[in-house]
Design a protein around this motif. Structure first.
Motif, mmCIF file in Angstrom:
data_model
loop_
_atom_site.group_PDB
_atom_site.id
_atom_site.type_symbol
_atom_site.label_atom_id
_atom_site.label_comp_id
_atom_site.label_asym_id
_atom_site.label_seq_id
_atom_site.Cartn_x
_atom_site.Cartn_y
_atom_site.Cartn_z
ATOM 1 N N UNK A 21 18.117 4.254 -5.605
ATOM 2 C CA UNK A 21 16.960 5.930 -5.404
ATOM 3 C C UNK A 21 16.228 5.227 -4.001
ATOM 4 N N UNK A 22 15.957 6.328 -3.858
ATOM 5 C CA UNK A 22 14.467 7.071 -3.179
ATOM 6 C C UNK A 22 13.436 6.791 -3.380
ATOM 7 N N UNK A 23 12.608 6.138 -3.564
ATOM 8 C CA UNK A 23 11.137 6.492 -3.608
ATOM 9 C C UNK A 23 9.772 6.901 -3.300
ATOM 10 N N UNK A 24 9.547 7.736 -2.749
ATOM 11 C CA UNK A 24 8.219 8.020 -2.139
ATOM 12 C C UNK A 24 6.836 7.727 -2.672
ATOM 13 N N UNK A 25 6.210 7.681 -1.353
ATOM 14 C CA UNK A 25 4.755 7.639 -1.459
ATOM 15 C C UNK A 25 4.459 9.046 -0.033
ATOM 16 N N UNK A 26 3.235 9.564 -0.867
ATOM 17 C CA UNK A 26 2.298 9.735 0.765
ATOM 18 C C UNK A 26 0.898 10.123 -0.281
ATOM 19 N N UNK A 27 0.009 8.920 0.219
ATOM 20 C CA UNK A 27 -1.234 8.699 -0.468
ATOM 21 C C UNK A 27 -2.096 7.656 1.575
ATOM 22 N N UNK A 28 -3.203 7.711 0.371
ATOM 23 C CA UNK A 28 -4.174 7.526 1.684
ATOM 24 C C UNK A 28 -4.574 5.879 1.315
ATOM 25 N N UNK A 29 -4.195 5.147 2.722
ATOM 26 C CA UNK A 29 -3.863 3.641 2.093
ATOM 27 C C UNK A 29 -5.328 3.162 2.002
ATOM 28 N N UNK A 30 -5.261 2.806 0.135
ATOM 29 C CA UNK A 30 -6.812 2.175 -0.290
ATOM 30 C C UNK A 30 -6.272 1.717 -1.456
ATOM 31 N N UNK A 31 -7.151 0.600 -2.189
ATOM 32 C CA UNK A 31 -6.844 0.308 -3.404
ATOM 33 C C UNK A 31 -7.123 0.876 -4.500
ATOM 34 N N UNK A 32 -7.682 1.612 -4.357
ATOM 35 C CA UNK A 32 -7.918 3.257 -5.493
ATOM 36 C C UNK A 32 -7.143 3.414 -5.527
ATOM 37 N N UNK A 33 -6.190 3.626 -4.610
ATOM 38 C CA UNK A 33 -4.455 4.135 -4.444
ATOM 39 C C UNK A 33 -3.485 3.108 -5.426
ATOM 40 N N UNK A 34 -4.496 1.876 -5.808
ATOM 41 C CA UNK A 34 -3.517 1.172 -6.154
ATOM 42 C C UNK A 34 -2.296 0.298 -4.966
ATOM 43 N N UNK A 35 -2.581 -0.011 -3.963
ATOM 44 C CA UNK A 35 -1.442 -0.421 -3.301
ATOM 45 C C UNK A 35 -1.782 -1.459 -3.135
ATOM 46 N N UNK A 36 -2.751 -2.073 -3.800
ATOM 47 C CA UNK A 36 -2.610 -3.580 -4.087
ATOM 48 C C UNK A 36 -1.989 -3.803 -4.906
ATOM 49 N N UNK A 37 -1.308 -3.360 -5.319
ATOM 50 C CA UNK A 37 -0.268 -4.147 -6.616
ATOM 51 C C UNK A 37 1.122 -3.170 -5.926
ATOM 52 N N UNK A 38 1.676 -2.219 -5.207
ATOM 53 C CA UNK A 38 2.388 -2.093 -4.142
ATOM 54 C C UNK A 38 2.828 -3.459 -3.958
ATOM 55 N N UNK A 39 1.851 -3.985 -3.030
ATOM 56 C CA UNK A 39 2.062 -4.702 -1.936
ATOM 57 C C UNK A 39 2.268 -5.720 -3.164
ATOM 58 N N UNK A 40 1.840 -6.255 -3.783
ATOM 59 C CA UNK A 40 2.085 -7.879 -4.887
ATOM 60 C C UNK A 40 3.241 -7.551 -5.392
ATOM 61 N N UNK A 41 4.122 -6.526 -6.177
ATOM 62 C CA UNK A 41 4.988 -6.388 -6.650
ATOM 63 C C UNK A 41 6.576 -6.218 -5.555
ATOM 64 N N UNK A 42 6.166 -5.544 -3.973
ATOM 65 C CA UNK A 42 7.119 -5.769 -3.231
ATOM 66 C C UNK A 42 8.356 -6.767 -3.069
ATOM 67 N N UNK A 43 8.074 -8.363 -3.072
ATOM 68 C CA UNK A 43 9.299 -9.425 -3.038
ATOM 69 C C UNK A 43 9.898 -9.285 -4.129
ATOM 70 N N UNK A 44 9.368 -8.510 -5.738
ATOM 71 C CA UNK A 44 10.486 -8.388 -6.420
ATOM 72 C C UNK A 44 11.125 -6.914 -6.373
ATOM 73 N N UNK A 45 10.715 -5.718 -5.709
ATOM 74 C CA UNK A 45 10.950 -4.792 -5.909
ATOM 75 C C UNK A 45 12.427 -4.317 -4.784
ATOM 76 N N UNK A 46 11.925 -5.015 -3.703
ATOM 77 C CA UNK A 46 13.200 -5.333 -2.916
ATOM 78 C C UNK A 46 14.347 -4.922 -3.010
#
Length: 482
Positions: free
Chosen positions: A299-324
């Motif tokens: 699956x190709x997962x796309x993100x287009x966004x302003x990089x900010x906590x409001x946009x949930x990037x804290x979660x993206x960063x936190x799950x990265x080690x498992x998501x990969x």
């Protein structure tokens, strides 16, 4: 009706986000319904680059300040699709590198900049034709509603002209020191907690909320959310008081710009009836991010966004080690807070076989991501309306979102791949990861996934329905003022 829009942004002249798209597309739809539409925005340096030869409509409009006056011009941006655009030209205030701020913070004279803009719009219409109503957007134009009920209260030509205020994001309010009352020549008796004062500041958005004839915001869910402490940003009390005049109207989408059957920015065209072109768009997108040999099952997962906590990037960063460890690749486009820019680039360097990041705003690439991705990720902490999830639906790219604001209103998850996407409630990294795994599980069933794609693409998100809702709001306020 003769309707004047006033806003700090309007595509294609000036854009940082969804506000510009709304102020561009909604007037065009209203014009199709037979209304007269004029749009006013500041003549920023960036606008001057796009429209360097804009002709002068009014050579001098005077805006008074306590010890001096500013003299501004009104320039003609031309007429397109029934909408006439005008620019408020004041080089001392708008000929700057950015719209609102430098990297070190907001421009210190933003109160004067957008106070002048608001008053100049009113003064311009006094000469060019008084409208039946003003539709103003966010804090930068909210002062128009305040001025109509104060400075212009005894002006017979504006006495019965209503203002509708649209709140695109209650998190940005325009807070300024008390001396702003004197700067804008506003009476001090308006500097009270039930009017403009908010924790010893002059709050532009609050003033608009108090004095506008009706309030709208960009989704039904967000209209409810901003009446709560979690999302109201201190304005929930005054918004609850005005709940009878508050309407949640979901944003539409410009079908001329966002349509996979005609989009000039993507590698191949496709539709819900013929999805073949989406595979070519996927190959093109992966190539643009430097990926080769990605299996169809990945699956190709796309993100287009302003990089900010409001946009949930804290979660993206936190799950990265498992998501990969999942069968996916993650493509991220955007810019914003320096902390996340650095962190995301570092993660892309750590997982080059799984994650790629482009730190920039690129309109063409955003179209390629919408068309070429299989899944679109939008885990926003809050999202008043959201447009990217709607673009994704139109392009058959299934959204994974947090259930908030316009994301809650537009995305419907059903068991066994029903609905049009996936969402999670609460606000935890594990909930986001669970939602992504549900999406990836469904993606592995190609027949089920294709059915979901077609269902998403056949939904109608045109501006016709929301424009009719705005018409009803306009009719109500005009009738109440008559």
């Amino acid at each position: 009706m003769d309707i004047v829009f006033a806003a700090s942004e309007c595509a294609p002249w000036a854009k940082t986000g969804g506000l510009a798209d709304v102020v561009s597309a909604l007037p065009r739809t209203l014009a199709k319904f037979g209304h007269t539409l004029r749009v006013f925005i500041p003549y920023y340096r960036q606008v001057a680059k796009v429209a360097p030869n804009a002709s002068v409509v009014l050579p001098s409009v005077t805006v008074p300040f306590p010890s001096y006056s500013r003299f501004v011009r009104v320039l003609d941006g031309g007429k397109n699709a029934g909408v006439h655009t005008y620019f408020i030209d004041c080089p001392e205030l708008f000929d700057r590198e950015n719209f609102y701020a430098t990297p070190s913070g907001d421009y210190p004279d933003n109160a004067e900049r957008f106070g002048l803009f608001s008053r100049a719009v009113i003064e311009a219409t006094k000469v060019m034709g008084v409208p039946d109503l003003f539709h103003v957007h966010d804090w930068q134009a909210a002062m128009i509603a305040v001025l109509l009920r104060s400075t212009y209260y005894f002006d017979p030509v504006f006495r019965r002209v209503p203002a509708v205020l649209t709140i695109h994001n209650a998190g940005y309010q325009g807070w300024f020191p008390p001396r702003t009352m004197e700067t804008l020549l506003l009476p001090w008796d308006m500097f009270t907690f039930d009017k403009l004062e908010h924790y010893d500041t002059v709050d532009f958005l609050k003033g608009g909320i108090v004095y506008a004839d009706a309030l709208t915001t960009v989704s039904r869910r967000y209209a409810q959310e901003i009446q709560t402490p979690e999302f109201g940003n201190g304005l929930e009390g005054i918004l609850r008081q005005r709940s009878g005049d508050l309407f949640g109207i979901l944003n539409g989408v410009d079908n001329d710009e966002w349509n996979p059957a005609t989009d000039p920015n993507i590698a191949a065209h496709y539709s819900s009836e013929n999805l073949t072109g989406k595979k070519e768009c996927r190959r093109d997108l992966l190539h643009a991010f430097g990926f080769e040999g990605v299996r169809d099952e990945t699956a190709v997962i796309g993100v287009v966004s302003r990089f900010a906590t409001q946009k949930g990037f804290d979660f993206i960063v936190e799950i990265m080690d498992k998501l990969v460890h999942e069968d996916m690749v993650l493509l991220i486009l955007g810019n914003g807070e320096e902390y996340y820019e650095r962190l995301l680039v570092e993660m892309a360097n750590r997982y080059p076989a799984k994650v790629r990041v482009q730190v920039k705003f690129d309109n063409v690439m955003s179209h390629k991501i919408e068309a070429g991705s299989d899944i679109f990720l939008m885990p926003s902490r809050y999202e008043p309306g959201g447009l990217n999830q709607i673009y994704s639906l139109k392009y058959g790219t299934i959204p994974v979102v947090r259930a908030t604001g316009g994301l809650e209103d537009t995305i419907d998850e059903q068991p066994n791949g029903g609905g049009n996407g996936f969402k999670f409630w609460g606000y935890s990294p594990s909930a986001l990861l669970d939602a992504l795994r549900r999406a990836l599980g469904t993606f592995s069933n190609k027949e089920e996934w294709t059915t979901m794609m077609r269902r998403a693409m056949r939904q109608d998100f045109s501006w016709d329905t929301p424009a009719k809702e705005y018409e009803r709001v306009y009719q109500r306020v005009v009738q109440n003022r008559s």
